[in-house]
Motif scaffolding. Structure first.
Motif, PDB file in Angstrom:
ATOM      1  N   VAL A  19      29.222  88.167 -19.343  1.00 53.27           N
ATOM      2  CA  VAL A  19      29.528  87.987 -20.763  1.00 53.27           C
ATOM      3  C   VAL A  19      28.310  88.435 -21.564  1.00 53.27           C
ATOM      4  O   VAL A  19      27.219  87.867 -21.423  1.00 53.27           O
ATOM      5  CB  VAL A  19      29.879  86.521 -21.089  1.00 53.27           C
ATOM      6  N   ALA A  42      25.439  83.445 -25.869  1.00 51.38           N
ATOM      7  CA  ALA A  42      26.738  83.496 -25.207  1.00 51.38           C
ATOM      8  C   ALA A  42      26.970  82.296 -24.306  1.00 51.38           C
ATOM      9  O   ALA A  42      28.087  81.801 -24.176  1.00 51.38           O
ATOM     10  CB  ALA A  42      26.858  84.797 -24.400  1.00 51.38           C
ATOM     11  N   GLY A  43      25.921  81.811 -23.682  1.00 51.83           N
ATOM     12  CA  GLY A  43      26.052  80.668 -22.779  1.00 51.83           C
ATOM     13  C   GLY A  43      26.227  79.337 -23.476  1.00 51.83           C
ATOM     14  O   GLY A  43      26.433  78.315 -22.826  1.00 51.83           O
ATOM     15  N   TYR A  58      25.809  85.064 -18.155  1.00 54.94           N
ATOM     16  CA  TYR A  58      25.695  85.258 -19.597  1.00 54.94           C
ATOM     17  C   TYR A  58      24.419  86.025 -19.940  1.00 54.94           C
ATOM     18  O   TYR A  58      23.341  85.744 -19.412  1.00 54.94           O
ATOM     19  CB  TYR A  58      25.663  83.914 -20.319  1.00 54.94           C
TER      20      TYR A  58
END
Length: 337
Positions: A19, A42-43, A58
């Motif tokens: 991601v 993102a995480g 991520y």
């Protein structure tokens, strides 16, 4: 099985999805002034995949609202995707992105995507600290799509509000609706129902182009929208500001007026690329009218854009020009049909 982080242990283990975070509403929260700003990695987006056999990694590229992105950022996203595609342990890539300009990034990535591994963009319409934020669900669905074998060889996709869209001709058509995207002249190519990914069609894509280089960053292509009484002032200003090409977003099926036709004829004679689109949301450019209409613009040398939306066409033309390619109706034909 709980979500695992890191590399797959073997080619037979769970799918591994990377991601890539770029910001957008999905990564935004409101400050004391009530304005939302992209600040989460993102995480930190709260996706719940505890009951899926998917490994997730991520990475953050930047944390920006997509209204702030420049062509340089789009190039950097494309480079990052290719870097992940080259990893043998990666089965797909998800990109979290603002919805404002997701259609441009998705289309650029689709133009250069040469791998069968899925690339899926997603985002949110409501900030992360909204009580009814749609970000976590959209991200979960996008990961499920990227990990699904049926998504392979379908190019770059947008997963949003339970629907899956091909990149080409998919636009944000509503500013605030939970399901803001629509493929012009078509519809979604799949959906996610109770965690099950289902495809109903496969997009037809031209051969992939080369990755954008740093020349892409500053290849300026401007869009000029026509309206009653419009003259050539904005088009002239675009050229004076350094535009290498100008897209005329004409009225109806791609119409101008005598003033714009005169400007286009002179500009094309001087070597400028002029393309003809429409300000209408959907439907093809059809050069059928004279007296300043689309037929006169095409006769003057303007390149008709078919059904390709003008803002995706802007990306295509910038990419072609940045490579030094000669741009005419034949060069652009594979991308506009």
């Amino acid at each position: 099985m709980a979500v695992a982080l890191g590399k797959r242990e073997s080619e037979y283990s769970m799918p591994h999805i990377v991601v890539l975070g770029t910001g957008g509403t999905i990564a935004s929260s409101r400050g004391d002034d009530g304005a939302a700003v992209a600040e989460l990695g993102a995480g930190e987006l709260g996706v719940d995949l505890q009951n899926t056999d998917i490994s997730i990694e991520y990475k953050d590229l930047f944390r920006l609202g997509s209204y702030l992105l420049k062509q340089r950022h789009l190039r950097e996203i494309a480079e990052a995707v290719v870097q992940e595609m080259h990893r043998s342990d990666v089965d797909g890539v998800v990109i979290t992105h603002g919805t404002d300009t997701m259609e441009e990034t998705a289309y650029l990535l689709d133009l250069v995507h040469s791998d069968n591994k899925p690339v899926v963009l997603t985002g949110a319409q409501r900030p992360s600290d909204d009580l009814d934020s749609d970000g976590p669900r959209n991200l979960k669905d996008a990961i499920l799509v990227a990990a699904n074998d049926a998504a392979r060889s379908k190019g770059v996709l947008i997963s949003f509000a339970d629907h899956i869209y091909a990149a080409r001709a998919t636009r944000k058509t509503n500013t605030t609706a939970p399901s803001p995207f629509q493929t012009l002249g078509g519809g979604p190519i799949g959906q996610i129902i109770n965690g099950s990914v289902q495809f109903t069609s496969c997009p037809i894509r031209p051969l992939p182009m080369a990755l954008p280089t740093v020349e892409f960053d500053n290849t300026r292509v401007d869009v000029i929208c026509l309206y009653p009484g419009a003259d050539d002032s904005l088009a002239t200003a675009a050229v004076e500001s350094g535009a290498k090409a100008v897209i005329i977003a004409g009225s109806g099926v791609g119409n101008g007026n005598p003033t714009i036709v005169s400007w286009a004829r002179a500009a094309i004679k001087d070597g400028l690329i002029v393309a003809l689109g429409s300000r209408v949301a959907a439907g093809p450019v059809v050069p059928m009218y004279g007296n300043g209409g689309g037929a006169d613009l095409v006769s003057a040398g303007a390149v008709p854009l078919g059904t390709l939306p003008v803002f995706q066409a802007r990306i295509l033309i910038a990419l072609l020009l940045s490579t030094g390619a000669k741009l005419d109706r034949w060069a652009i034909a594979p991308y506009i049909s």
